[in-house]
Scaffold this motif. Structure first.
Motif, PDB file in Angstrom:
ATOM      1  N   PHE A  25     -22.910   3.293  37.660  1.00  0.00           N
ATOM      2  CA  PHE A  25     -23.551   4.513  37.167  1.00  0.00           C
ATOM      3  C   PHE A  25     -23.880   4.399  35.682  1.00  0.00           C
ATOM      4  N   ARG A  26     -22.963   3.791  34.928  1.00  0.00           N
ATOM      5  CA  ARG A  26     -23.192   3.626  33.484  1.00  0.00           C
ATOM      6  C   ARG A  26     -24.454   2.787  33.241  1.00  0.00           C
ATOM      7  N   MET A  27     -24.585   1.671  33.956  1.00  0.00           N
ATOM      8  CA  MET A  27     -25.761   0.810  33.790  1.00  0.00           C
ATOM      9  C   MET A  27     -27.039   1.564  34.116  1.00  0.00           C
ATOM     10  N   LEU A  28     -27.000   2.348  35.198  1.00  0.00           N
ATOM     11  CA  LEU A  28     -28.192   3.091  35.608  1.00  0.00           C
ATOM     12  C   LEU A  28     -28.559   4.153  34.572  1.00  0.00           C
ATOM     13  N   VAL A  29     -27.573   4.946  34.168  1.00  0.00           N
ATOM     14  CA  VAL A  29     -27.840   6.037  33.226  1.00  0.00           C
ATOM     15  C   VAL A  29     -28.330   5.488  31.887  1.00  0.00           C
ATOM     16  N   GLU A  30     -27.680   4.443  31.392  1.00  0.00           N
ATOM     17  CA  GLU A  30     -28.042   3.934  30.071  1.00  0.00           C
ATOM     18  C   GLU A  30     -29.308   3.089  30.075  1.00  0.00           C
ATOM     19  N   GLN A  32     -31.956   4.473  30.868  1.00  0.00           N
ATOM     20  CA  GLN A  32     -32.942   5.517  30.601  1.00  0.00           C
ATOM     21  C   GLN A  32     -32.957   5.889  29.124  1.00  0.00           C
ATOM     22  N   ASP A  33     -34.155   6.038  28.579  1.00  0.00           N
ATOM     23  CA  ASP A  33     -34.277   6.389  27.152  1.00  0.00           C
ATOM     24  C   ASP A  33     -33.766   7.785  26.844  1.00  0.00           C
ATOM     25  N   ASP A  34     -33.761   8.669  27.845  1.00  0.00           N
ATOM     26  CA  ASP A  34     -33.412  10.068  27.590  1.00  0.00           C
ATOM     27  C   ASP A  34     -31.992  10.416  28.043  1.00  0.00           C
ATOM     28  N   MET A  35     -31.160   9.411  28.274  1.00  0.00           N
ATOM     29  CA  MET A  35     -29.780   9.658  28.707  1.00  0.00           C
ATOM     30  C   MET A  35     -28.819   8.717  27.994  1.00  0.00           C
ATOM     31  N   VAL A  36     -27.570   9.178  27.863  1.00  0.00           N
ATOM     32  CA  VAL A  36     -26.531   8.332  27.282  1.00  0.00           C
ATOM     33  C   VAL A  36     -25.203   8.705  27.928  1.00  0.00           C
ATOM     34  N   VAL A  37     -24.375   7.720  28.214  1.00  0.00           N
ATOM     35  CA  VAL A  37     -23.031   7.973  28.738  1.00  0.00           C
ATOM     36  C   VAL A  37     -22.093   8.198  27.557  1.00  0.00           C
ATOM     37  N   VAL A  38     -21.420   9.341  27.549  1.00  0.00           N
ATOM     38  CA  VAL A  38     -20.549   9.679  26.422  1.00  0.00           C
ATOM     39  C   VAL A  38     -19.074   9.482  26.747  1.00  0.00           C
ATOM     40  N   GLY A  39     -18.768   9.109  27.992  1.00  0.00           N
ATOM     41  CA  GLY A  39     -17.372   8.875  28.340  1.00  0.00           C
ATOM     42  C   GLY A  39     -17.198   8.748  29.831  1.00  0.00           C
ATOM     43  N   GLU A  40     -16.006   8.357  30.238  1.00  0.00           N
ATOM     44  CA  GLU A  40     -15.705   8.239  31.658  1.00  0.00           C
ATOM     45  C   GLU A  40     -14.210   8.402  31.878  1.00  0.00           C
ATOM     46  N   ALA A 114     -27.284   7.603  47.178  1.00  0.00           N
ATOM     47  CA  ALA A 114     -28.612   8.124  46.850  1.00  0.00           C
ATOM     48  C   ALA A 114     -29.395   7.078  46.056  1.00  0.00           C
ATOM     49  N   ALA A 115     -30.698   7.073  46.240  1.00  0.00           N
ATOM     50  CA  ALA A 115     -31.539   6.130  45.498  1.00  0.00           C
ATOM     51  C   ALA A 115     -31.452   6.439  44.003  1.00  0.00           C
ATOM     52  N   PRO A 116     -31.488   5.419  43.155  1.00  0.00           N
ATOM     53  CA  PRO A 116     -31.409   5.650  41.705  1.00  0.00           C
ATOM     54  C   PRO A 116     -32.365   6.726  41.184  1.00  0.00           C
ATOM     55  N   PRO A 117     -33.642   6.750  41.617  1.00  0.00           N
ATOM     56  CA  PRO A 117     -34.518   7.819  41.110  1.00  0.00           C
ATOM     57  C   PRO A 117     -34.019   9.216  41.483  1.00  0.00           C
ATOM     58  N   ASP A 118     -33.361   9.343  42.657  1.00  0.00           N
ATOM     59  CA  ASP A 118     -32.839  10.648  43.063  1.00  0.00           C
ATOM     60  C   ASP A 118     -31.684  11.081  42.155  1.00  0.00           C
ATOM     61  N   LEU A 119     -30.803  10.139  41.831  1.00  0.00           N
ATOM     62  CA  LEU A 119     -29.679  10.464  40.955  1.00  0.00           C
ATOM     63  C   LEU A 119     -30.165  10.818  39.557  1.00  0.00           C
ATOM     64  N   LEU A 120     -31.074  10.029  39.022  1.00  0.00           N
ATOM     65  CA  LEU A 120     -31.604  10.309  37.685  1.00  0.00           C
ATOM     66  C   LEU A 120     -32.371  11.626  37.673  1.00  0.00           C
ATOM     67  N   GLY A 121     -33.117  11.879  38.731  1.00  0.00           N
ATOM     68  CA  GLY A 121     -33.843  13.141  38.830  1.00  0.00           C
ATOM     69  C   GLY A 121     -32.892  14.321  38.913  1.00  0.00           C
ATOM     70  N   GLN A 127     -29.727  19.442  34.183  1.00  0.00           N
ATOM     71  CA  GLN A 127     -29.739  19.693  32.745  1.00  0.00           C
ATOM     72  C   GLN A 127     -30.772  20.756  32.389  1.00  0.00           C
ATOM     73  N   ALA A 128     -31.878  20.764  33.118  1.00  0.00           N
ATOM     74  CA  ALA A 128     -32.944  21.745  32.862  1.00  0.00           C
ATOM     75  C   ALA A 128     -32.639  23.104  33.468  1.00  0.00           C
ATOM     76  N   GLY A 129     -31.525  23.196  34.201  1.00  0.00           N
ATOM     77  CA  GLY A 129     -31.138  24.470  34.781  1.00  0.00           C
ATOM     78  C   GLY A 129     -31.645  24.699  36.179  1.00  0.00           C
ATOM     79  N   ASP A 130     -32.284  23.698  36.768  1.00  0.00           N
ATOM     80  CA  ASP A 130     -32.795  23.838  38.126  1.00  0.00           C
ATOM     81  C   ASP A 130     -31.802  23.182  39.071  1.00  0.00           C
TER      82      ASP A 130
END
Length: 226
Positions: A25-30, A32-40, A114-121, A127-130
């Motif tokens: 999950f860390r590799m996938l999230v990081e 992305q330019d608009d995400m950062v892992v802050v801890g685990e 889940a496919a990576p695009p689904d998790l990132l989406g 985060q956007a409240g949806d």
């Protein structure tokens, strides 16, 4: 023309008892330019300790963990001041732990495969409240509540529904059926901004955190039936 400041990245915290899963999950999230892992953390107790001193926007929360499972962790986390949003992750489709976590206040749930695009989406959507992350996720939630014993008698006794106007009850019913704001606007022949206003008032009056909790309310109260 100068560009405005870039939006701050979404701060993601990972909770899973399997180190390899967290690493993936860390590799996938990081990536992305608009995400950062802050801890685990490897379990719920550790997650609560670290999140008490770590600011996160979204938590990816495994539901089945030793010591303190994801359901109780979610419940305790969301009782804190300004809590992050929680996406619960499960290996099992229609996992009762996942639905219990939704009741505890989680914004969504996803299968771990889940496919990576689904998790990132999902992270971006939450985060956007949806909170209605994906049709498949919402469909599983709706199917689960549709399969429960008929709770129609509860509709007249739920105090939260009594606070709503007739129009707000209509909007809540359509939310519980899985309609988007655009679809609700078309159904009721009103502007989408009007729907957004109604949704905000319904959330406030019922003390619901997001749309997923409104879906749960619609079914558990008997307002919407199978």
């Amino acid at each position: 023309m100068t560009e405005g400041p870039a939006a701050a990245p979404v701060r993601v915290f990972l909770v899973d008892d399997q180190q390899m899963v967290r690493a993936g999950f860390r590799m996938l999230v990081e990536s992305q330019d608009d995400m950062v892992v802050v801890g685990e953390a490897g379990d719920g107790g550790e997650a609560l300790e670290r999140l008490a001193v770590t600011t996160a926007d979204v938590v990816l929360m495994d539901v089945r963990m030793p010591r303190l499972d994801g359901v109780e962790t979610t419940r305790r986390l969301l009782a804190t001041d300004a809590p992050p949003r929680v996406i619960v992750l499960t290996t099992f489709d229609l996992d009762e732990y996942a639905f219990a976590a939704i009741r505890a206040g989680a914004s969504a749930f996803l299968l771990k495969d889940a496919a990576p695009p689904d998790l990132l989406g999902a992270i971006r959507a939450v985060q956007a409240g949806d909170a209605v992350v994906a049709p498949s996720t919402t469909r599983r939630l709706l199917d689960h509540f549709a399969a429960l014993p008929d709770p129609a008698a509860a509709a007249t006794t739920d105090d939260r529904l009594a606070l709503l106007t007739e129009r707000e009850v209509e909007v809540l019913t359509l939310i519980a059926r899985g309609l988007s704001n655009t679809e609700i606007a078309a159904e009721l022949v009103v502007a989408e901004t009007t729907v957004k206003t109604h949704v905000g008032r319904i959330l406030a009056k019922t003390g619901s955190r997001d749309r997923v909790q409104l879906v749960v309310l619609g079914y558990e109260s008997g307002l919407v039936r199978a």
